[in-house]
Design a protein around this motif. Structure first.
Motif, mmCIF file in Angstrom:
data_model
loop_
_atom_site.group_PDB
_atom_site.id
_atom_site.type_symbol
_atom_site.label_atom_id
_atom_site.label_comp_id
_atom_site.label_asym_id
_atom_site.label_seq_id
_atom_site.Cartn_x
_atom_site.Cartn_y
_atom_site.Cartn_z
ATOM 1 N N ALA A 43 0.829 -1.199 0.000
ATOM 2 C CA ALA A 43 0.000 0.000 0.000
ATOM 3 C C ALA A 43 0.867 1.253 0.000
ATOM 4 O O ALA A 43 0.592 2.219 -0.734
ATOM 5 N N ALA A 55 -2.307 -4.141 -3.318
ATOM 6 C CA ALA A 55 -2.377 -4.002 -1.862
ATOM 7 C C ALA A 55 -3.566 -4.793 -1.337
ATOM 8 O O ALA A 55 -4.599 -4.244 -0.962
ATOM 9 N N ALA A 213 -9.763 1.670 6.627
ATOM 10 C CA ALA A 213 -9.605 1.084 5.290
ATOM 11 C C ALA A 213 -10.906 0.422 4.836
ATOM 12 O O ALA A 213 -11.342 0.595 3.686
ATOM 13 N N LEU A 236 -8.312 -2.084 -1.838
ATOM 14 C CA LEU A 236 -7.488 -1.040 -1.243
ATOM 15 C C LEU A 236 -6.583 -0.393 -2.270
ATOM 16 O O LEU A 236 -6.344 0.821 -2.219
ATOM 17 N N ASP A 237 -6.058 -1.180 -3.213
ATOM 18 C CA ASP A 237 -5.164 -0.599 -4.209
ATOM 19 C C ASP A 237 -5.889 0.425 -5.084
ATOM 20 O O ASP A 237 -5.360 1.499 -5.382
ATOM 21 N N ILE A 240 -6.359 3.598 -3.092
ATOM 22 C CA ILE A 240 -5.126 4.385 -2.992
ATOM 23 C C ILE A 240 -4.891 5.180 -4.266
ATOM 24 O O ILE A 240 -4.585 6.386 -4.222
ATOM 25 N N MET A 253 -3.405 8.108 3.146
ATOM 26 C CA MET A 253 -3.180 6.723 2.765
ATOM 27 C C MET A 253 -1.892 6.161 3.377
ATOM 28 O O MET A 253 -1.828 4.976 3.710
ATOM 29 N N SER A 257 -1.658 2.995 5.734
ATOM 30 C CA SER A 257 -0.691 1.933 5.441
ATOM 31 C C SER A 257 0.144 1.603 6.672
ATOM 32 O O SER A 257 0.354 0.429 7.006
#
Length: 277
Positions: A43, A55, A213, A236-237, A240, A253, A257
Motif C-alpha cells: 500500500a 495491496a 480502510a 485497497l489498491d 489508494i 493513505m 498503510s
C-alpha cells in the motif's frame, strides 16, 4: 440435549488447547500478521507512485510466491492458516466461557467470522502456491464481480448491502480497538508492563487503521451502486490510486498503510501470546 451440548463444548475446548493445535494456530496467526505487513508495504509503495503489486491479501501472497522457496513457504502458510481457522472454530463452539448471555454468543459469532476469514486466506494461499491464484478479474470493472452483480435486476441493491456489510466490519474493528476487547486473546504477560504498552499502541492503531480502510472500501461500493458504475468499486489498491491525487490523500493513505503495518505486527506478537478464552 444439554448434556450433548456440554460434551460438544468440552471436546471443542480440549481440541483447541491441544499442544499441536495451539502450535499450528500460532504459526497461522504469525502468517496472518506477515500478510498484513506485506499489504501495508504494498500500500505504501502504491501511495508513493509504484505501479507494481496489489495491496491485498492476494497481492501479498503473490509477493511471497515470487521469492526463492516462495511456494514452499506458501504451503506452510496455508497449513498454519487452516490450523488457525480450525482453532477459531473450536473457540466458536466452546470458547468465551468467561462471558454470559448475549455477549458469549456475540463472541462466538466473532470467532466463527474470524475462522471464515482465515479459511479464505488459506484457500488463497493454496491457489497462489499451486499457480492458480490471480489478483485480476475478480474486483471492479464491468467484467468483475461488482460488474456482474450490477447487471442483475436488483444488482445495485445487492452492492449497497455488500458495502454496508464491509462498513459494519470497519466499525466493528474500530470499536474493537477502543474497547480493548483484543486483550482477551492475549496471555497476561502481554497485557502488562512495557510489553503491554507496546502491544496496546499496536493494537489500537492497527484496528483503527483497518477499520478506516474498510470504511473507505465500503464507501466505494455504495457510491458504485448509486452511480451504477462498477468501476468505482474495488479494493485497497484502487482506493489508494483514487485518493493519492486528492489534497492530503497521500498523507492519509500513508497513515492507513502504517496502521495496517501495526495491525500485522500486533498479530505477530499475538501469535507468541495466543490465549483461548
Amino acid at each position: 440435549m444439554a448434556g450433548v451440548e456440554q460434551r460438544t463444548e468440552q471436546a471443542a475446548r480440549e481440541a483447541r488447547d491441544h499442544p499441536a493445535m495451539t502450535g499450528v494456530a500460532r504459526a497461522g496467526m504469525a502468517a496472518y500478521g506477515v500478510v498484513y505487513v506485506i499489504v501495508a508495504w504494498l500500500a505504501a509503495q502504491l501511495v508513493l507512485g509504484s505501479p507494481d503489486g496489489s495491496a491485498s491479501g492476494q497481492g501479498a501472497l503473490e509477493q511471497v510466491r515470487d521469492r526463492p522457496m516462495g511456494a514452499v513457504v506458501l504451503w506452510l502458510v496455508a497449513v498454519g492458516l487452516c490450523g488457525l481457522a480450525l482453532w477459531e472454530a473450536c473457540q466458536a463452539v466452546g470458547g468465551h466461557r468467561d462471558e454470559e448471555g448475549a455477549r458469549r454468543w456475540v463472541g462466538r459469532a466473532v470467532s466463527a467470522g474470524r475462522g471464515v476469514v482465515f479459511a479464505v486466506l488459506a484457500v488463497l494461499a493454496i491457489r497462489t502456491a499451486s499457480g492458480s491464484g490471480s489478483s485480476g478479474g475478480s474486483g471492479s470493472g464491468s467484467d468483475g464481480v461488482t460488474g456482474r452483480l450490477m447487471a442483475l435486476p436488483v444488482g445495485p441493491a445487492i452492492v449497497v448491502l455488500v458495502g454496508l456489510g464491509i462498513a459494519a466490519v470497519g466499525l466493528f474493528s474500530i470499536v474493537h480497538a477502543v474497547s480493548d476487547r483484543w486483550r482477551r486473546g492475549l496471555e497476561p504477560e502481554a497485557r502488562a508492563g512495557a510489553l503491554g504498552r507496546v502491544v496496546t499502541v499496536l493494537a489500537r492503531v492497527g484496528f483503527c487503521a483497518r477499520g478506516v480502510a474498510f470504511l473507505v472500501l465500503a464507501g466505494m461500493f455504495v457510491w458504485s451502486a448509486l452511480t451504477h458504475d462498477p468501476a468505482k468499486s474495488g479494493g485497497l489498491d484502487q482506493a489508494i490510486v483514487r485518493f493519492r491525487d486528492e489534497p492530503f490523500g497521500p498523507a492519509l493513505m500513508l497513515v492507513v498503510s502504517a496502521g495496517l503495518g501495526c495491525y500485522g505486527v500486533f498479530h505477530l506478537l499475538r501469535a507468541a501470546f495466543l490465549r483461548g478464552d
